[in-house]
Design a protein around this motif. Structure first.
Motif, PDB file in Angstrom:
ATOM      1  N   PHE A  17      29.245 -15.125  32.973  1.00  0.00           N
ATOM      2  CA  PHE A  17      29.174 -13.794  32.340  1.00  0.00           C
ATOM      3  C   PHE A  17      27.972 -13.125  32.395  1.00  0.00           C
ATOM      4  CE2 PHE A  17      33.202 -15.108  30.532  1.00  0.00           C
ATOM      5  CZ  PHE A  17      34.148 -14.256  30.765  1.00  0.00           C
ATOM      6  N   ALA A  18      26.758 -13.794  32.461  1.00  0.00           N
ATOM      7  CA  ALA A  18      25.783 -13.101  32.518  1.00  0.00           C
ATOM      8  C   ALA A  18      25.332 -12.438  33.810  1.00  0.00           C
ATOM      9  CB  ALA A  18      24.451 -14.362  32.689  1.00  0.00           C
ATOM     10  N   ASP A  19      25.877 -13.006  35.067  1.00  0.00           N
ATOM     11  CA  ASP A  19      25.962 -12.339  36.428  1.00  0.00           C
ATOM     12  C   ASP A  19      26.851 -10.948  36.318  1.00  0.00           C
ATOM     13  OD1 ASP A  19      24.744 -14.599  37.445  1.00  0.00           O
ATOM     14  OD2 ASP A  19      26.779 -15.426  37.821  1.00  0.00           O
ATOM     15  N   ILE A  20      27.801 -10.564  35.556  1.00  0.00           N
ATOM     16  CA  ILE A  20      28.535  -9.374  35.213  1.00  0.00           C
ATOM     17  C   ILE A  20      28.121  -8.561  34.021  1.00  0.00           C
ATOM     18  CG2 ILE A  20      30.351 -10.334  36.944  1.00  0.00           C
ATOM     19  CD1 ILE A  20      32.091 -10.721  34.519  1.00  0.00           C
ATOM     20  N   ASP A  21      27.303  -9.190  33.456  1.00  0.00           N
ATOM     21  CA  ASP A  21      26.852  -8.366  32.063  1.00  0.00           C
ATOM     22  C   ASP A  21      26.876  -6.986  32.169  1.00  0.00           C
ATOM     23  OD1 ASP A  21      24.340  -7.355  30.363  1.00  0.00           O
ATOM     24  OD2 ASP A  21      25.385  -8.867  29.199  1.00  0.00           O
ATOM     25  N   LEU A  67      40.867  -9.096  23.704  1.00  0.00           N
ATOM     26  CA  LEU A  67      39.782  -7.989  23.859  1.00  0.00           C
ATOM     27  C   LEU A  67      38.261  -8.849  23.743  1.00  0.00           C
ATOM     28  CD1 LEU A  67      41.145  -4.595  22.738  1.00  0.00           C
ATOM     29  CD2 LEU A  67      40.766  -5.301  25.285  1.00  0.00           C
ATOM     30  N   PRO A  68      38.347  -9.337  22.769  1.00  0.00           N
ATOM     31  CA  PRO A  68      37.058  -9.858  22.215  1.00  0.00           C
ATOM     32  C   PRO A  68      36.256 -10.731  23.440  1.00  0.00           C
ATOM     33  CG  PRO A  68      38.453 -10.503  20.424  1.00  0.00           C
ATOM     34  CD  PRO A  68      39.357 -10.088  21.553  1.00  0.00           C
ATOM     35  N   LYS A  69      37.172 -11.085  24.576  1.00  0.00           N
ATOM     36  CA  LYS A  69      36.303 -11.767  25.613  1.00  0.00           C
ATOM     37  C   LYS A  69      35.407 -10.686  26.394  1.00  0.00           C
ATOM     38  CE  LYS A  69      36.930 -15.137  29.315  1.00  0.00           C
ATOM     39  NZ  LYS A  69      38.042 -16.017  29.784  1.00  0.00           N
ATOM     40  N   PHE A  70      35.987  -9.570  26.392  1.00  0.00           N
ATOM     41  CA  PHE A  70      35.171  -8.455  27.257  1.00  0.00           C
ATOM     42  C   PHE A  70      34.171  -8.060  26.287  1.00  0.00           C
ATOM     43  CE2 PHE A  70      39.491  -7.901  29.036  1.00  0.00           C
ATOM     44  CZ  PHE A  70      39.230  -7.804  30.155  1.00  0.00           C
ATOM     45  N   PHE A  71      34.405  -7.684  25.168  1.00  0.00           N
ATOM     46  CA  PHE A  71      33.247  -7.139  24.241  1.00  0.00           C
ATOM     47  C   PHE A  71      32.093  -7.939  23.990  1.00  0.00           C
ATOM     48  CE2 PHE A  71      36.871  -4.670  22.106  1.00  0.00           C
ATOM     49  CZ  PHE A  71      36.686  -3.519  22.928  1.00  0.00           C
ATOM     50  N   GLU A  72      32.425  -9.333  23.843  1.00  0.00           N
ATOM     51  CA  GLU A  72      31.402 -10.213  23.538  1.00  0.00           C
ATOM     52  C   GLU A  72      30.359 -10.744  24.675  1.00  0.00           C
ATOM     53  OE1 GLU A  72      33.847 -12.962  20.165  1.00  0.00           O
ATOM     54  OE2 GLU A  72      33.968 -13.588  22.326  1.00  0.00           O
ATOM     55  N   HIS A  73      30.805 -10.378  26.020  1.00  0.00           N
ATOM     56  CA  HIS A  73      30.188 -10.320  27.204  1.00  0.00           C
ATOM     57  C   HIS A  73      29.851  -8.926  27.629  1.00  0.00           C
ATOM     58  CE1 HIS A  73      32.102 -14.360  26.827  1.00  0.00           C
ATOM     59  NE2 HIS A  73      31.233 -14.767  27.209  1.00  0.00           N
ATOM     60  N   ASP A  74      29.713  -8.098  26.868  1.00  0.00           N
ATOM     61  CA  ASP A  74      29.192  -6.490  27.112  1.00  0.00           C
ATOM     62  C   ASP A  74      29.839  -6.152  28.355  1.00  0.00           C
ATOM     63  OD1 ASP A  74      27.911  -4.428  26.644  1.00  0.00           O
ATOM     64  OD2 ASP A  74      25.871  -5.150  27.661  1.00  0.00           O
ATOM     65  N   GLN A 316      30.252  -5.837  18.514  1.00  0.00           N
ATOM     66  CA  GLN A 316      29.804  -4.347  18.579  1.00  0.00           C
ATOM     67  C   GLN A 316      28.485  -4.302  17.999  1.00  0.00           C
ATOM     68  OE1 GLN A 316      31.293  -1.891  20.439  1.00  0.00           O
ATOM     69  NE2 GLN A 316      32.494  -3.853  21.111  1.00  0.00           N
ATOM     70  N   VAL A 317      28.240  -5.165  16.924  1.00  0.00           N
ATOM     71  CA  VAL A 317      26.709  -5.324  16.395  1.00  0.00           C
ATOM     72  C   VAL A 317      26.003  -6.075  17.195  1.00  0.00           C
ATOM     73  CG1 VAL A 317      25.552  -6.395  14.411  1.00  0.00           C
ATOM     74  CG2 VAL A 317      27.808  -5.460  14.138  1.00  0.00           C
ATOM     75  N   GLN A 318      26.288  -7.124  17.984  1.00  0.00           N
ATOM     76  CA  GLN A 318      25.462  -7.858  18.791  1.00  0.00           C
ATOM     77  C   GLN A 318      25.150  -6.808  20.004  1.00  0.00           C
ATOM     78  OE1 GLN A 318      24.136 -10.733  18.129  1.00  0.00           O
ATOM     79  NE2 GLN A 318      22.898 -10.079  19.937  1.00  0.00           N
ATOM     80  N   THR A 319      26.348  -6.355  20.552  1.00  0.00           N
ATOM     81  CA  THR A 319      25.893  -5.479  21.818  1.00  0.00           C
ATOM     82  C   THR A 319      24.678  -4.313  21.438  1.00  0.00           C
ATOM     83  OG1 THR A 319      28.139  -5.780  22.656  1.00  0.00           O
ATOM     84  CG2 THR A 319      26.994  -3.952  23.219  1.00  0.00           C
ATOM     85  N   GLY A 320      24.854  -3.689  20.206  1.00  0.00           N
ATOM     86  CA  GLY A 320      23.885  -2.784  19.979  1.00  0.00           C
ATOM     87  C   GLY A 320      22.509  -3.232  19.636  1.00  0.00           C
ATOM     88  N   LEU A 321      22.455  -4.347  19.179  1.00  0.00           N
ATOM     89  CA  LEU A 321      21.205  -5.076  19.116  1.00  0.00           C
ATOM     90  C   LEU A 321      20.578  -5.596  20.209  1.00  0.00           C
ATOM     91  CD1 LEU A 321      21.859  -7.469  16.186  1.00  0.00           C
ATOM     92  CD2 LEU A 321      20.440  -5.729  16.099  1.00  0.00           C
ATOM     93  N   ASP A 322      21.413  -5.868  21.330  1.00  0.00           N
ATOM     94  CA  ASP A 322      20.851  -6.285  22.663  1.00  0.00           C
ATOM     95  C   ASP A 322      20.358  -5.165  23.180  1.00  0.00           C
ATOM     96  OD1 ASP A 322      21.701  -8.875  22.361  1.00  0.00           O
ATOM     97  OD2 ASP A 322      23.718  -8.790  23.227  1.00  0.00           O
ATOM     98  N   ARG A 323      21.121  -4.012  23.367  1.00  0.00           N
ATOM     99  CA  ARG A 323      20.637  -2.736  23.868  1.00  0.00           C
ATOM    100  C   ARG A 323      19.212  -2.207  23.448  1.00  0.00           C
ATOM    101  NH1 ARG A 323      26.688  -0.266  24.179  1.00  0.00           N
ATOM    102  NH2 ARG A 323      27.355  -1.415  26.116  1.00  0.00           N
TER     103      ARG A 323
END
Length: 325
Positions: A17-21, A67-74, A316-323
């Protein structure tokens, strides 16, 4: 290509998933939803997803769990829905209907003799995407701010077109027809545990020594959703034959064989009905509204979907922090 046959030819590699983040993925909605729908039906008591008036909405559980599988891997999923069924696929549709009806008869017999496990297995095989499932799926995706596209015909063809034109980064399907429809890359195993696979069109053609038309010709010799294959021809034989005789017509002439509507099928794969789209990837799910829709409006058992909604909110919280890092 009797889709399993294409597995023997396609260039597929494991990715992380890191490859397609950060990728945007055009997902064949029918294919994706059906897998979650049947799994829910197979392993969940039907009263959990059946309304008081007998309406079954197992799809809502499947969506919240998938759906979480998508969101959790951005990843941004774009769910692409089938449009009109092409006349060339009429036999395939009729065959699927007949298999569902046969499974329903066996399910009824299993239930009558008290074999609950077999009945549940067969119940999953009889599932179809009803009008209610289509409607509630779109409503829930809208609340979760997941982009959707209505294809003019085959959903897989639309996914492939979107990937080929750069509207998305990858197609997403568990089947292989996106390769024939020209998707440069397709992500597979998006409904499975673990990492996905990436199917690569250019690498496939390079390994086989064919152009895309040659790949389609080989597929047609084995059989596709639109035609029966030629008896005695498997995937590797098909590739060799196309190389030797130049194209589909040369192979058919050599074997004194025929594929009905061959030219129309070839043209459908090479230039399928599809539309250009612009995708808004600023996804902002309204988890509370989605939860109320699933649990309060449609009566799905809260404990079946709560963890899925929690994962969506947390992602969504984690994605926001990552960005911001």
């Amino acid at each position: 290509m009797g889709n399993a046959d294409l597995r023997d030819l396609a260039a597929i590699r494991d990715v992380t998933f890191a490859d397609i983040d950060g990728s945007v993925v055009a997902v064949d909605a029918h294919n994706w939803l059906y897998r979650y729908l049947t799994t829910t039906v197979k392993w969940t008591a039907d009263e959990v997803y059946t309304t008081d008036d007998g309406m079954e909405v197992a799809n809502l559980i499947g969506i919240v769990q998938g759906l979480p599988k998508f969101f959790e891997h951005d990843l941004i999923p774009v769910l692409v829905f089938d449009g009109d069924v092409t006349d060339l696929k009429a036999d395939e549709v009729a065959d699927r209907r007949a298999k569902r009806e046969a499974a329903e008869e066996r399910r009824a017999a299993a239930a009558e003799r008290g074999d609950a496990v077999e009945a549940a297995r067969l119940e999953a095989r009889t599932q179809r995407l009803t009008e209610t499932i289509h409607e509630t799926t779109r409503d829930l995706l809208r609340l979760l701010d997941v982009p959707t596209v209505e294809a003019p015909a085959e959903g897989e063809a639309q996914c492939a077109h979107m990937a080929a034109t750069g509207a998305v980064d990858h197609a997403g399907s568990e089947d292989y027809d996106t390769l024939l429809f020209g998707a440069p890359t397709t992500l597979r195993q998006l409904t499975s545990k673990g990492n996905p696979e990436l199917m690569d069109l250019v690498a496939t053609l390079d390994e086989l020594g064919l152009d895309r038309q040659g790949l389609i010709d080989a597929a047609m010799l084995c059989g596709t959703d639109f035609n029966e294959g030629i008896h005695g021809i498997g995937p590797k034989t098909a590739v060799t034959a196309v190389r030797e005789h130049g194209d589909l017509w040369g192979v058919l002439a050599d074997r004194d064989a025929d594929i009905p509507n061959a030219e129309a099928i070839r043209d459908l794969f090479m230039d399928p009905p599809a539309i250009d789209v612009d995708i808004d990837t600023s996804v902002n799910p309204d988890v509370e509204a989605a939860r109320a829709y699933v649990v309060d409006e449609w009566g799905v058992a809260a404990d079946e979907v709560e963890r899925g909604f929690e994962r969506i909110a947390e992602s969504q919280v984690q994605t926001g922090l990552d960005r911001w890092t």
